[in-house]
Structure formats: structure tokens, C-alpha cells
Write an enzyme that holds these catalytic residues in place. Structure first.
Site, PDB file in Angstrom:
ATOM      1  N   SER A 237       0.788  -1.204  -0.092  1.00  7.03           N
ATOM      2  CA  SER A 237      -0.089   0.242  -0.025  1.00  7.03           C
ATOM      3  C   SER A 237       0.905   1.259  -0.082  1.00  7.03           C
ATOM      4  O   SER A 237       2.009   1.238   0.266  1.00  7.03           O
ATOM      5  CB  SER A 237      -0.975   0.076   1.301  1.00  7.03           C
ATOM      6  OG  SER A 237      -2.007   1.002   1.208  1.00  7.03           O
ATOM      7  N   HIS A 262       0.592  -0.439   7.591  1.00  3.48           N
ATOM      8  CA  HIS A 262      -0.059  -1.541   7.017  1.00  3.48           C
ATOM      9  C   HIS A 262       0.720  -2.783   6.901  1.00  3.48           C
ATOM     10  O   HIS A 262       0.579  -4.003   7.006  1.00  3.48           O
ATOM     11  CB  HIS A 262      -0.447  -1.463   5.552  1.00  3.48           C
ATOM     12  CG  HIS A 262      -2.054  -0.772   5.375  1.00  3.48           C
ATOM     13  ND1 HIS A 262      -2.930  -1.596   5.600  1.00  3.48           N
ATOM     14  CD2 HIS A 262      -2.420   0.535   5.130  1.00  3.48           C
ATOM     15  CE1 HIS A 262      -4.043  -0.958   5.407  1.00  3.48           C
ATOM     16  NE2 HIS A 262      -3.699   0.320   5.044  1.00  3.48           N
ATOM     17  N   GLU A 327      -1.418   5.283  -4.995  1.00  4.76           N
ATOM     18  CA  GLU A 327      -2.582   4.217  -4.828  1.00  4.76           C
ATOM     19  C   GLU A 327      -3.883   5.330  -4.284  1.00  4.76           C
ATOM     20  O   GLU A 327      -4.953   5.366  -4.667  1.00  4.76           O
ATOM     21  CB  GLU A 327      -2.341   3.230  -3.930  1.00  4.76           C
ATOM     22  CG  GLU A 327      -3.470   2.338  -3.270  1.00  4.76           C
ATOM     23  CD  GLU A 327      -3.303   1.345  -2.225  1.00  4.76           C
ATOM     24  OE1 GLU A 327      -4.207   0.718  -2.033  1.00  4.76           O
ATOM     25  OE2 GLU A 327      -2.171   1.482  -1.533  1.00  4.76           O
ATOM     26  N   HIS A 328      -3.052   6.163  -3.285  1.00 10.86           N
ATOM     27  CA  HIS A 328      -3.895   6.958  -2.545  1.00 10.86           C
ATOM     28  C   HIS A 328      -3.318   8.431  -2.712  1.00 10.86           C
ATOM     29  O   HIS A 328      -2.234   8.521  -2.548  1.00 10.86           O
ATOM     30  CB  HIS A 328      -3.976   6.891  -0.892  1.00 10.86           C
ATOM     31  CG  HIS A 328      -4.746   5.359  -0.640  1.00 10.86           C
ATOM     32  ND1 HIS A 328      -3.900   4.372  -0.205  1.00 10.86           N
ATOM     33  CD2 HIS A 328      -5.863   4.928  -0.714  1.00 10.86           C
ATOM     34  CE1 HIS A 328      -4.336   3.146  -0.110  1.00 10.86           C
ATOM     35  NE2 HIS A 328      -5.799   3.726  -0.304  1.00 10.86           N
TER      36      HIS A 328
END
Length: 434
Positions: A237, A262, A327-328
Site C-alpha cells: 500500500s 499496513h 494508490e491514495h
């Protein structure tokens, strides 16, 4: 070593991109073992499945134990707190409502010569959902993966999740019960992916596999792709936070830490135009980490991959973001919507200081299964569209066929496909036929 990089310093950015390449290789080393596991599942079926389940997850199960009894699933709701149950139900409703809006409709198109081309959407028949159940316990992943499949109309939804020492996580089972999933197997790892992809006597194969997992799961999904569909090969992540001094530094640090916790290969990146703000963040993070007694996941991932990158202007920031394709992406700056216009590559974007990435993980309504490791350059997050197929339906009549077929014949003959041309020519009116 300082975690601050400068976009104008070539050596500095070279070091940053070396970290990116190192992360992208995070599961390549397990491929040989994964291929062996898949091969054994295909060859020996249930015998191999129970062997791997007991060996890797410290179980002592027999084959009949692998499918979770429906009574255990139904009773799981009684074994979680009322607060958690309410939160899961709240999240379910928001995710369901949003994905319902994304469900596509059939389309009908008629061109100017009345050739009819329709587009029909159909759900995939069967889907396997992988849910981590070892160190990572994510009931939210049950909701995020299952709800879009429900909205799409998938008939058979199968969930696999490992049990450790024979124990299943009650919150995962409760989330599954909320979603009305009644076919659950206590298996995990590459062996679970293989069982879903190729089937065993116990488990009927599925058409598609979705869901996050460790490096073995990711490598297995990559290997079985083509024999079944998959959502994506998810890597570790990552988050990019864009912020300057008009936000509380502690908010930014918590956002960076939220991603770092994570796993050991997770990456948290801060992009800022303010060198003083960058220094404050780095100093505060180092102080926080120095007080941690153990080398935990959060500390390990930040020390390996955490980064703070200095840029001078919005153009540099947008170019860097599009290259990283995170991803974010959190835009915690006052002119976030201006920057948003130039962002092409990101799995999910969170606008403003009151929209942390963590809100998207649980209750915003969007999906938290998102492309990682720069794959946001060509792919999207999980949605109802992943669980549906498009079928074109073409209908000609005699008149419009006669108008368009000659061009098709010309192209077919150029390609040397004579039977294609004849298939068309035999239908032409005698006036046009040769």
C-alpha cells in the site's frame, strides 16, 4: 539519513526512484514457491489443500472442517460488539448506495443507415473473494469486495480466509454474514487462490478472483490470470500527501503513519513546497519513532520507504504525482481543486484537510481496493464494473448489409481471409455480387 528529497536535485531523486524499484520487487522472490503450490493443488486437489492449510497456518484440520458451517457464520454477529456491528451496517449501506449508482445500463445504438448495435451488460456467474485472516484482520475488505459483486448480480460468491490455529476472526465472519455470503472456506495463501482458480472436489472453481493478500497471494493471482479473471495484482500500500504549513503537522504525520502501519513494504510520501514545514515533519516523525520500543511495522516501513519531497510549484507537484501514480492521494492544500485538474494517475483522491485517506478505507462509500505500484497509470479501483461483462449485439437488415459489406470484403481480401470475404459476398444482392 534524511528523508527529505528535492525534485531539482538529480541525485536526490535518483535515490527516491531506487526505493520505488525496490518496492516493486517485493513479491517476485516467492514466484517459484507459488508455482509449486499451484501445481500441487491442480495435481492432488483436496489432499494438497488440507496439507498446506495445516502446515502454513498452524492448523490441525480435516477436509470436512474447511467449509465454515452456516451456523457459525450466522452466530458471528453475536460475538462482536454492538458498536462494531452498527459501524459495519453503516458502512455497508454507504458502499452499496454508491456502487448502485455506478452500475451500467444496457445501451442501444442505431446508425444513420439503421444498422443496430446494442450493448448488453451481464454479471459474472461466480466470484472468489480473498480476505486476509492472519496478521491482517480487515472486515472492511469483506464489504469492499463483496458489495460491488452483490450490486452487479453475481450469483455465487465464495469467500476464503485463513484460520490460524483453527480460529476464524469473528469480525470477518460478521461482515460476511451482513453481505449474506454463505460459502466460506478457512483456507488462505497461494493454495486458496489455486483452489478457487482450478477447483477441487470440495471447492467448485470460480470465474474471477478478487481481494488483497500477501506476496504469495499476489503472485498466485498473477499466475492464474487468464485461467480466471482477477481484479488486480496488488502490491504494498502507498499514500502521497500534498500539504503545506496551513495544516497541523500532527494531522499530516498521522496520515503518513496510517499508511505505514499496513506492512513493511508500505510507503508514505509527503510532497510540500515549504522546506521549513518539511523539516518540522521529519523532526517530529523521528522523535515519535525514537520513542517506539520495538521495530514495529510502522517504524520499519517509514525507515525503509518513507519520503518527503520538496517541489517549487503546482506544475512540479502534478508532474511528480502523475509519475508516481499513487494508490491514495491526499490534497491537503487550499488550492486542491486547481491541482486536481492536472492529476491523471491516482487510484483515489481525497480533497481537503478533512478528508483523510482513512475515511475512504471504511465509510466514504468508494472502494479501498485500488491499484498500487504505478498501475494507476492504466487501471482503476475495484467497482461494480469489475463484476460485469459487456456483450455487443449487432443486427443488420438486407439494405444496410448491402451498403457496408463491400468495404468489409475489400479489407478481408487485403488480409488474405478469403472465406471471410465469401461469407459476406454470398449474402449480397445479385446486382452487387461478383
Amino acid at each position: 539519513m534524511s528523508k527529505i528529497f528535492n525534485i531539482k536535485d538529480l541525485q536526490s531523486m535518483k535515490r527516491f526512484y531506487e526505493l520505488q524499484r525496490e518496492r516493486s520487487d517485493s513479491f517476485s522472490g516467492v514466484s517459484k514457491d507459488v508455482i509449486e503450490i499451484i501445481s500441487k493443488i491442480k495435481d492432488k486437489g483436496d489432499d494438497a489443500l488440507i496439507e498446506y492449510t495445516n502446515r502454513f497456518d498452524q492448523n490441525n484440520l480435516i477436509l470436512q472442517d474447511l467449509r465454515v458451517d452456516n451456523s457459525i457464520i450466522r452466530n458471528s454477529i453475536k460475538n462482536i460488539s454492538e458498536d462494531l456491528l452498527e459501524a459495519l451496517l453503516f458502512s455497508y449501506e454507504r458502499i452499496h448506495d454508491y456502487h448502485k449508482e455506478l452500475k451500467p445500463s444496457d445501451k442501444s445504438y442505431v446508425d444513420k443507415i439503421k444498422t443496430k448495435i446494442d450493448l448488453k451488460w451481464s454479471p459474472i456467474d461466480s466470484v472468489g473473494i480473498y480476505v486476509p485472516g492472519g496478521k491482517a484482520i480487515y472486515p472492511s475488505s469483506v464489504l469492499m469486495n463483496v458489495i460491488p459483486a452483490i450490486v452487479a448480480g453475481v450469483k455465487r460468491i465464495v469467500m476464503v480466509t485463513p484460520s490460524i490455529n483453527g480460529a476464524l476472526n469473528e469480525s470477518i465472519l460478521a461482515a460476511a454474514d451482513i453481505c449474506k455470503v454463505d460459502e466460506i472456506y478457512r483456507i488462505g495463501g497461494a493454495q486458496a487462490i489455486a483452489a478457487l482458480a482450478y477447483g477441487t472436489s470440495l471447492i467448485k472453481k470460480v470465474d474471477m478472483i478478487v481481494g488483497p493478500g500477501n506476496s504469495y497471494v499476489a503472485a498466485a493471482k498473477k499466475h492464474v490470470f487468464g485461467d480466471v479473471g482477477i481484479d488486480m495484482v496488488a502490491g504494498p500500500s502507498e499514500v502521497v500527501v500534498v500539504a503545506d504549513a496551513d495544516i497541523d503537522p500532527d494531522w499530516v504525520i498521522e496520515d503518513l503513519f496510517a499508511q505505514a502501519e499496513h506492512d513493511n513494504n508500505a510507503q508514505s510520501i509527503l510532497i510540500t513546497r515549504d522546506i521549513e514545514f518539511a523539516s518540522i515533519i521529519e523532526r517530529k516523525i523521528n522523535d515519535r519513532l525514537s520513542k517506539m520500543k520495538e521495530l514495529n511495522t510502522l517504524k520499519n516501513s517509514w525507515e525503509r520507504y518513507g519520503s518527503i519531497i520538496l517541489c517549487d510549484n503546482i506544475e512540479e507537484i502534478s508532474n511528480l504525482i502523475n509519475d508516481i501514480a499513487p494508490e491514495h492521494l491526499q490534497l491537503c492544500i487550499s488550492n486542491a481543486n486547481e491541482l486536481l485538474k492536472s492529476i491523471k494517475n491516482a487510484g483515489a483522491i481525497f480533497i481537503g484537510k478533512y478528508t483523510p485517506e482513512a475515511i475512504g478505507d471504511y465509510v466514504a462509500g468508494s472502494n479501498h481496493v485500488l491499484p498500487t505500484l504505478q498501475t494507476a497509470k492504466f487501471s482503476s479501483g475495484l467497482s461494480v464494473l469489475n463484476f460485469m461483462k459487456r456483450t455487443s449485439i449487432i443486427e443488420c437488415n438486407k439494405d444496410n448489409f448491402n451498403q457496408i459489406a463491400p468495404s468489409a470484403i475489400t479489407i478481408a481480401e487485403e488480409e488474405g481471409l478469403i472465406s471471410h470475404a465469401r461469407s459476406l459476398r454470398v449474402r449480397l444482392d445479385s446486382k452487387i455480387s461478383k
